[in-house]
Write an enzyme that holds these catalytic residues in place. Structure first.
Site, short mmCIF file in Angstrom:
data_model
loop_
_atom_site.label_atom_id
_atom_site.label_comp_id
_atom_site.label_asym_id
_atom_site.label_seq_id
_atom_site.Cartn_x
_atom_site.Cartn_y
_atom_site.Cartn_z
N PRO A 33 -8.32 3.67 -4.31
CA PRO A 33 -8.16 4.65 -5.58
C PRO A 33 -7.88 4.01 -6.58
CG PRO A 33 -5.77 4.27 -4.07
CD PRO A 33 -7.19 3.57 -3.45
N SER A 76 2.06 -2.30 -10.60
CA SER A 76 1.23 -2.59 -9.27
C SER A 76 1.30 -1.35 -8.71
CB SER A 76 1.55 -3.49 -8.37
OG SER A 76 2.75 -2.91 -7.58
N LYS A 77 0.02 -0.97 -7.85
CA LYS A 77 -0.37 0.02 -7.02
C LYS A 77 0.98 0.45 -6.46
CE LYS A 77 -5.14 -0.35 -7.14
NZ LYS A 77 -6.38 -0.02 -6.32
N ARG A 78 1.75 -0.33 -5.97
CA ARG A 78 2.81 0.00 -5.02
C ARG A 78 3.95 0.36 -5.74
NH1 ARG A 78 -0.10 -3.58 -3.11
NH2 ARG A 78 0.78 -5.28 -4.40
#
Ligand code: GLU
Length: 523
Positions: free
Chosen positions: A16, A275-277
């Site tokens: 994504p 970050s994505k997290r």
């Protein structure tokens, strides 16, 4: 003649799109529109090992939600175009479908001495990497060691020809010159110089899958698609010397695009890359739309959290760019007008989740009442059934300044639509324990219903007079206490807009009913 501006967003469908990627697309879009040019989408999917099903659609849907509409590469139905047409002359726009195009360019570079065939196997390279590591060095394939490795620079031509034919693993590598100063220019960072000796002989083509690597495909396509500016993330800055050398090696130096590398988005703490997290870890969205991972985890997203796409876009635009004025709220057209790369910051842009909410709040305040009613109905569903648009609109007007999101409206206004089912114990203990008040408040409610005209102004004038004449002369807190008790009776808690506003809107009958109920239950 000035060349027509053409920029592209060239995502790899590896998952994504994170808000940093959306920002890159947005800046490209704003730049293209500002200069009356074209904004293209190209899907860079030559690394099949990193391909993630659904990612391409996710990327296109996300841009569409944001109002970032490509001129080329994607059709009206959101499909990446495969067949050339006047509107999409460079189709296909997926690199995996352009496979046939790249090999000749790799070979051209070998013929002109800018590249060579390399026959080292993965195992050979792994072994060499490990040997280097054990000596505390890093292995780099370049001018220092290529003359002692297995490639077309060291093997006799007949052997090279044989190996190319007989199914050997081979690659084409760029022959990076030794000790040359590569002078580059970045539209955001200014002039940059790098010595070519530190650049490795990057793989441009792999026979194993018959595909170019990112570097070759990216340069060839930007050239063939007449790209004038490459605006991309800072992570590609280390590749810039190679890209400059590739343009030169192809003889395209005069027409090569200009480059702009955008700085990273930083965590709210300012320490490290967003970050994505981080979204799930720190409690805010980092993805535009919902994404369901392979393991079934659902990521939080701007759309599902209730952001207006316009607010999200506005917030993103200002995350790393400033207009040079105090203005913060921009429509897309205003952004297009105001945007310029020289106001993009060189340092990282720190993401502030509270500011993101603030942007949404500003957009919520700007909605027309009828739009807000429709949006409220969409999230509150059945709860608003039976209430007219006029009534719901008045409620929206009373509470819209108290929320960031449409999905918070119900929590701030449910008492306009239903009587409280319970009473906040802390408020009960605080406001419903005085013996006098217990007889005064019901009488006050009766009085309120006799006030004429039944308007906010009149109520706000007459209620204090009434309370003053029904309490001890030194009881200066009586008014506050009695009003809080009434609020508790009609709202169930101690929040909400002005009591007069609530009473007028729910009407005398409902008001008296709630007071009667509360007195009965709390006795
Ligand atoms: N495919 C690259 C990416 O996903 C594009 C880099 C570029 O824009 O040159 O980041």
């Amino acid at each position: 003649m000035e060349k027509r501006t053409r920029v592209r967003f060239a995502p790899s469908p590896t998952g994504p799109l994170h808000m940093g990627g959306v920002r890159t697309a947005l800046y490209n879009y704003l730049y293209a529109k500002k200069h009356g040019g074209d904004f293209l989408i190209r899907i860079e999917d030559t690394d099949s090992r990193r391909f993630v099903p659904g990612a391409e659609k996710y990327i296109i849907d996300s841009l569409k939600w944001c109002g970032i509409i490509p001129d080329e590469g994607v059709d009206e139905n959101g499909n990446v175009v495969s067949v050339p047409s006047p509107k999409h002359p460079h189709a296909p726009y997926r690199q995996s479908e352009r496979k046939g195009i790249y090999r000749k360019y790799a070979e051209q570079l070998v013929e002109t001495g800018h590249a060579y065939y390399a026959f080292d196997t993965e195992e050979d390279l792994d072994r060499m990497r490990k040997e280097c590591e054990s000596r505390g060095e890093t292995f780099i394939y370049n001018w220092q060691n290529r003359a002692s490795l297995v490639n077309s620079l060291t093997l006799p031509p007949s052997e090279v020809a044989k190996r190319l034919q007989d199914g050997h693993e081979w690659t084409v590598r760029f022959k990076c010159p030794e000790n040359r100063t590569i002078r580059m220019h970045d539209l955001i960072r200014g002039d940059i110089e790098v010595n070519s000796s530190i650049v490795d002989d990057k793989v441009l083509w792999k026979a194993s899958d018959g595909l170019p690597t990112y570097h070759l495909a990216n340069i060839v396509d930007d050239h063939l698609m007449d790209i004038t500016e490459v605006i991309r993330g800072e992570e590609w800055l280390p590749s810039l010397p190679l890209h400059y050398m590739l343009y030169e090696a192809f003889g395209w130096k005069e027409v090569q695009p200009r480059f702009a590398h955008l700085s990273l988005l930083l965590k709210p703490s300012g320490k490290g890359k967003l970050s994505k997290r981080d979204g799930d870890k720190l409690g805010f969205p980092v993805f535009p739309l919902k994404w369901i991972g392979e393991d079934g985890t659902v990521t939080r997203s701007y759309r599902e959290d209730g952001y207006y796409p316009e607010a999200f876009v506005n917030m993103l635009a200002l995350l790393g760019w400033n207009p040079g004025t105090e203005q913060e709220i921009f429509t897309m057209d205003e952004l297009i007008n105001a945007f310029s790369l020289d106001r993009v910051v060189k340092s990282g842009a720190r993401f502030n989740p509270e500011k993101a909410k603030w942007f949404n709040e500003q957009y919520l305040r700007k909605q027309s009442t009828s739009d807000l009613v429709a949006q409220f109905r969409e999230v509150a569903g059945e709860n608003l059934k039976g209430f007219s648009d006029g009534y719901v609109g008045k409620v929206c007007e009373l509470v819209r300044e108290r929320v960031h999101f449409v999905n918070e409206l119900w929590g701030q206004s449910s008492f306009f639509f239903e009587a409280p089912a319970e009473y906040d114990p802390a408020s009960v203990a605080k406001f419903w324990n005085d013996a006098t008040d217990k007889s005064v408040v019901p009488a006050l409610a009766e009085f309120i219903c006799t006030v004429e005209p039944f308007t906010k102004e009149e109520l706000e004038k007459r209620i204090p007079e009434w309370v003053a004449s029904h309490s001890a002369p030194d009881d200066r807190k009586a008014l506050g206490r009695n009003m809080n008790t009434l609020r508790l009776f009609i709202v169930g808690a101690s929040n909400g807009p002005s009591i007069a506003d609530i009473i007028i809107l729910i009407g005398k009958d409902e008001f008296l009913k709630r007071v009667g109920n509360a007195v009965k239950i709390l006795k």
